[in-house]
Design a protein around this motif. Structure first.
Motif, PDB file in Angstrom:
ATOM      1  N   ALA A 178       0.813  -1.214   0.000  1.00  0.00           N
ATOM      2  CA  ALA A 178       0.000   0.000   0.000  1.00  0.00           C
ATOM      3  C   ALA A 178       0.847   1.265   0.000  1.00  0.00           C
ATOM      4  O   ALA A 178       0.385   2.326  -0.429  1.00  0.00           O
ATOM      5  CB  ALA A 178      -0.934  -0.004   1.204  1.00  0.00           C
ATOM      6  N   GLY A 179       2.088   1.173   0.443  1.00  0.00           N
ATOM      7  CA  GLY A 179       2.959   2.336   0.439  1.00  0.00           C
ATOM      8  C   GLY A 179       3.309   2.842  -0.941  1.00  0.00           C
ATOM      9  O   GLY A 179       3.789   3.977  -1.088  1.00  0.00           O
ATOM     10  N   ALA A 180       3.075   2.019  -1.953  1.00  0.00           N
ATOM     11  CA  ALA A 180       3.374   2.411  -3.327  1.00  0.00           C
ATOM     12  C   ALA A 180       2.124   2.864  -4.084  1.00  0.00           C
ATOM     13  O   ALA A 180       2.168   3.019  -5.312  1.00  0.00           O
ATOM     14  CB  ALA A 180       4.039   1.253  -4.074  1.00  0.00           C
ATOM     15  N   ALA A 181       1.035   3.100  -3.390  1.00  0.00           N
ATOM     16  CA  ALA A 181      -0.228   3.425  -4.066  1.00  0.00           C
ATOM     17  C   ALA A 181      -0.098   4.647  -4.974  1.00  0.00           C
ATOM     18  O   ALA A 181      -0.601   4.646  -6.106  1.00  0.00           O
ATOM     19  CB  ALA A 181      -1.328   3.646  -3.026  1.00  0.00           C
ATOM     20  N   ASP A 182       0.548   5.701  -4.509  1.00  0.00           N
ATOM     21  CA  ASP A 182       0.675   6.911  -5.330  1.00  0.00           C
ATOM     22  C   ASP A 182       1.535   6.645  -6.567  1.00  0.00           C
ATOM     23  O   ASP A 182       1.245   7.152  -7.658  1.00  0.00           O
ATOM     24  CB  ASP A 182       1.277   8.048  -4.515  1.00  0.00           C
ATOM     25  N   ALA A 183       2.578   5.865  -6.392  1.00  0.00           N
ATOM     26  CA  ALA A 183       3.427   5.520  -7.537  1.00  0.00           C
ATOM     27  C   ALA A 183       2.646   4.705  -8.556  1.00  0.00           C
ATOM     28  O   ALA A 183       2.770   4.918  -9.775  1.00  0.00           O
ATOM     29  CB  ALA A 183       4.660   4.745  -7.067  1.00  0.00           C
ATOM     30  N   PHE A 184       1.824   3.794  -8.076  1.00  0.00           N
ATOM     31  CA  PHE A 184       1.016   2.999  -8.999  1.00  0.00           C
ATOM     32  C   PHE A 184       0.035   3.886  -9.772  1.00  0.00           C
ATOM     33  O   PHE A 184      -0.237   3.646 -10.955  1.00  0.00           O
ATOM     34  CB  PHE A 184       0.247   1.923  -8.237  1.00  0.00           C
ATOM     35  N   SER A 185      -0.500   4.903  -9.126  1.00  0.00           N
ATOM     36  CA  SER A 185      -1.418   5.812  -9.820  1.00  0.00           C
ATOM     37  C   SER A 185      -0.712   6.537 -10.957  1.00  0.00           C
ATOM     38  O   SER A 185      -1.278   6.712 -12.047  1.00  0.00           O
ATOM     39  CB  SER A 185      -1.984   6.827  -8.819  1.00  0.00           C
ATOM     40  N   ILE A 186       0.531   6.947 -10.732  1.00  0.00           N
ATOM     41  CA  ILE A 186       1.306   7.593 -11.797  1.00  0.00           C
ATOM     42  C   ILE A 186       1.495   6.630 -12.962  1.00  0.00           C
ATOM     43  O   ILE A 186       1.346   7.012 -14.137  1.00  0.00           O
ATOM     44  CB  ILE A 186       2.673   8.055 -11.240  1.00  0.00           C
ATOM     45  N   ALA A 187       1.814   5.375 -12.648  1.00  0.00           N
ATOM     46  CA  ALA A 187       2.007   4.379 -13.700  1.00  0.00           C
ATOM     47  C   ALA A 187       0.723   4.176 -14.499  1.00  0.00           C
ATOM     48  O   ALA A 187       0.746   4.145 -15.739  1.00  0.00           O
ATOM     49  CB  ALA A 187       2.471   3.062 -13.090  1.00  0.00           C
ATOM     50  N   GLU A 206      -1.129  -9.060   2.179  1.00  0.00           N
ATOM     51  CA  GLU A 206      -0.456  -8.263   1.153  1.00  0.00           C
ATOM     52  C   GLU A 206      -1.006  -8.563  -0.240  1.00  0.00           C
ATOM     53  O   GLU A 206      -1.065  -7.686  -1.090  1.00  0.00           O
ATOM     54  CB  GLU A 206       1.053  -8.493   1.213  1.00  0.00           C
ATOM     55  N   VAL A 207      -1.412  -9.790  -0.472  1.00  0.00           N
ATOM     56  CA  VAL A 207      -2.052 -10.123  -1.750  1.00  0.00           C
ATOM     57  C   VAL A 207      -3.386  -9.398  -1.853  1.00  0.00           C
ATOM     58  O   VAL A 207      -3.736  -8.824  -2.899  1.00  0.00           O
ATOM     59  CB  VAL A 207      -2.236 -11.642  -1.893  1.00  0.00           C
ATOM     60  N   ARG A 208      -4.142  -9.397  -0.770  1.00  0.00           N
ATOM     61  CA  ARG A 208      -5.415  -8.667  -0.758  1.00  0.00           C
ATOM     62  C   ARG A 208      -5.180  -7.177  -1.040  1.00  0.00           C
ATOM     63  O   ARG A 208      -5.910  -6.562  -1.823  1.00  0.00           O
ATOM     64  CB  ARG A 208      -6.120  -8.841   0.594  1.00  0.00           C
ATOM     65  N   SER A 209      -4.152  -6.600  -0.419  1.00  0.00           N
ATOM     66  CA  SER A 209      -3.865  -5.183  -0.654  1.00  0.00           C
ATOM     67  C   SER A 209      -3.514  -4.928  -2.112  1.00  0.00           C
ATOM     68  O   SER A 209      -3.937  -3.922  -2.696  1.00  0.00           O
ATOM     69  CB  SER A 209      -2.712  -4.730   0.247  1.00  0.00           C
ATOM     70  N   ALA A 210      -2.727  -5.826  -2.704  1.00  0.00           N
ATOM     71  CA  ALA A 210      -2.369  -5.663  -4.116  1.00  0.00           C
ATOM     72  C   ALA A 210      -3.608  -5.718  -4.997  1.00  0.00           C
ATOM     73  O   ALA A 210      -3.738  -4.949  -5.960  1.00  0.00           O
ATOM     74  CB  ALA A 210      -1.362  -6.736  -4.529  1.00  0.00           C
ATOM     75  N   LEU A 211      -4.525  -6.614  -4.679  1.00  0.00           N
ATOM     76  CA  LEU A 211      -5.780  -6.674  -5.428  1.00  0.00           C
ATOM     77  C   LEU A 211      -6.588  -5.393  -5.232  1.00  0.00           C
ATOM     78  O   LEU A 211      -7.144  -4.844  -6.198  1.00  0.00           O
ATOM     79  CB  LEU A 211      -6.593  -7.885  -4.985  1.00  0.00           C
ATOM     80  N   ASP A 212      -6.651  -4.904  -4.007  1.00  0.00           N
ATOM     81  CA  ASP A 212      -7.394  -3.672  -3.734  1.00  0.00           C
ATOM     82  C   ASP A 212      -6.809  -2.487  -4.502  1.00  0.00           C
ATOM     83  O   ASP A 212      -7.543  -1.554  -4.869  1.00  0.00           O
ATOM     84  CB  ASP A 212      -7.396  -3.374  -2.240  1.00  0.00           C
ATOM     85  N   LEU A 213      -5.494  -2.513  -4.740  1.00  0.00           N
ATOM     86  CA  LEU A 213      -4.828  -1.437  -5.480  1.00  0.00           C
ATOM     87  C   LEU A 213      -4.947  -1.613  -6.989  1.00  0.00           C
ATOM     88  O   LEU A 213      -4.435  -0.789  -7.746  1.00  0.00           O
ATOM     89  CB  LEU A 213      -3.357  -1.360  -5.083  1.00  0.00           C
ATOM     90  N   GLY A 214      -5.600  -2.687  -7.424  1.00  0.00           N
ATOM     91  CA  GLY A 214      -5.827  -2.885  -8.850  1.00  0.00           C
ATOM     92  C   GLY A 214      -4.642  -3.455  -9.600  1.00  0.00           C
ATOM     93  O   GLY A 214      -4.459  -3.153 -10.792  1.00  0.00           O
TER      94      GLY A 214
END
Length: 340
Positions: A178-187, A206-214
């Protein structure tokens, strides 16, 4: 924990080398050939790092750091790329998505300079050897939020020029996805994929969080097997796990291939590709992983053909290449099979 090496060239190896596949979980520097590494260590007067035997994750990262340091000239980087792509072609790989952290390159002054060199050089190697290449710009999850944002912005500048996705690597413990959420949005805004490591050293949350982040794919993700709810989420979402069984055994995530959850994940309808992660350091290539999955994990040829289809379909390769490669998997299934 060490992993017994595959027996070498065999009918099984030849069979799975002929299976069209995408290699979606492979780190560029650690796909170096062993003889190349030994040559460069000799030229530079440095000790050869340990291979396959790592007492802990830190020692593994130390060995990886030496490989990065060996790539201190553009000529060495060019040789590495050509050899990695040539080896991929010999292993039946039609598309390879290699990951690296450009700002750690020893051969270039800046991360941008590194990508300006690596991307066209990889594409040229791909044309020579008949393999489509895509680059994943990895975020070092332990390097802080400023690094994550800059890595994503760097990747975005090279969208459409060979960079296909942003990844997230290094030790998950204490560094949640989840700490990389903003970076993922830029990507995402740049049209890039998001393919973080999650669910390797940390658990199913952590897998659930990755799924939640799309996430478009999740590298490793195997610890999802510890939570049936996360497994159900994966199966219903169709998100592919890029699974590397030997890596998980060598680094102590599981004590043996027989304890690995890949067969159960496939039984539960989770899409999985198979990768080698760090072939030099773990002593296996992607074909070895297919052979081990069949011979030591009891996964059928039909299921492994499904893994190859998932790898192709989940890649960022061009649609025409995917269509032809998937037809090749169909052809492969119609040929003589190995014993179950």
């Amino acid at each position: 924990m060490s992993l017994p090496a595959p027996a070498g060239p065999s009918p099984s190896y030849e069979r799975y080398a002929a299976l069209p596949k995408a290699h979606l979980h492979v780190h560029l520097e650690a796909a170096m050939r062993e003889d190349t590494m030994r040559q460069w260590c000799g030229e530079d007067g440095v000790e050869v790092p340990p291979l396959v035997e790592f007492p802990d994750f830190t020692r593994f990262l130390d060995a990886y750091g030496l490989l990065i340091a060996l790539l201190r000239t553009p000529e060495r980087v060019a040789r590495l790329l050509d050899e990695v792509v040539a080896d991929a072609a010999a292993q039946g790989v039609v598309a390879i998505e290699f990951a690296s952290i450009p700002d750690k390159s020893a051969a270039f002054d800046t991360a941008e300079d590194a990508l300006e060199f690596i991307l066209p050089t990889a594409a040229a190697a791909g044309r020579r050897h008949g393999v489509w290449t895509g680059a994943i710009v990895s975020i070092d999850r332990g390097a802080g939020p400023a690094h994550a944002l800059e890595a994503a912005r760097l990747a975005a500048r090279f969208a459409g020029r060979g960079v296909v996705a942003v990844g997230l690597v290094a030790d998950e413990r204490g560094n949640p996805v989840a700490g990389a959420a903003d970076a993922f949005s830029i990507a995402r805004e740049a049209g890039l994929g998001v393919v973080p490591h999650a669910g390797e050293l940390a658990g199913p949350e952590e897998v659930r969080s990755a799924l939640d982040l799309g996430a478009d794919r999740i590298q490793h993700g195997v610890r999802a097997a510890e939570d049936p709810r996360v497994v159900e989420m994966l199966a219903s979402s169709g998100v592919c796990l890029d699974v590397c069984p030997s890596s998980n055994v060598v680094l102590g995530v599981y004590p043996s291939l027989g304890d690995h959850p890949l067969p159960a994940l496939l039984d539960d309808g989770v899409r999985c590709s198979i990768g080698a992660d760090d072939p030099l350091l773990f002593g296996v290539d992607v074909v070895d992983e297919y052979v081990l999955a069949h011979e030591r994990m009891g996964i059928s040829e039909a299921r492994l053909a499904g893994c190859a289809r998932a790898s192709i379909d989940s890649s960022f390769a061009p649609a025409a290449l995917k269509r032809d490669a998937l037809a090749g998997v169909d052809d492969w299934e119609r040929t003589a099979t190995l014993p179950a």
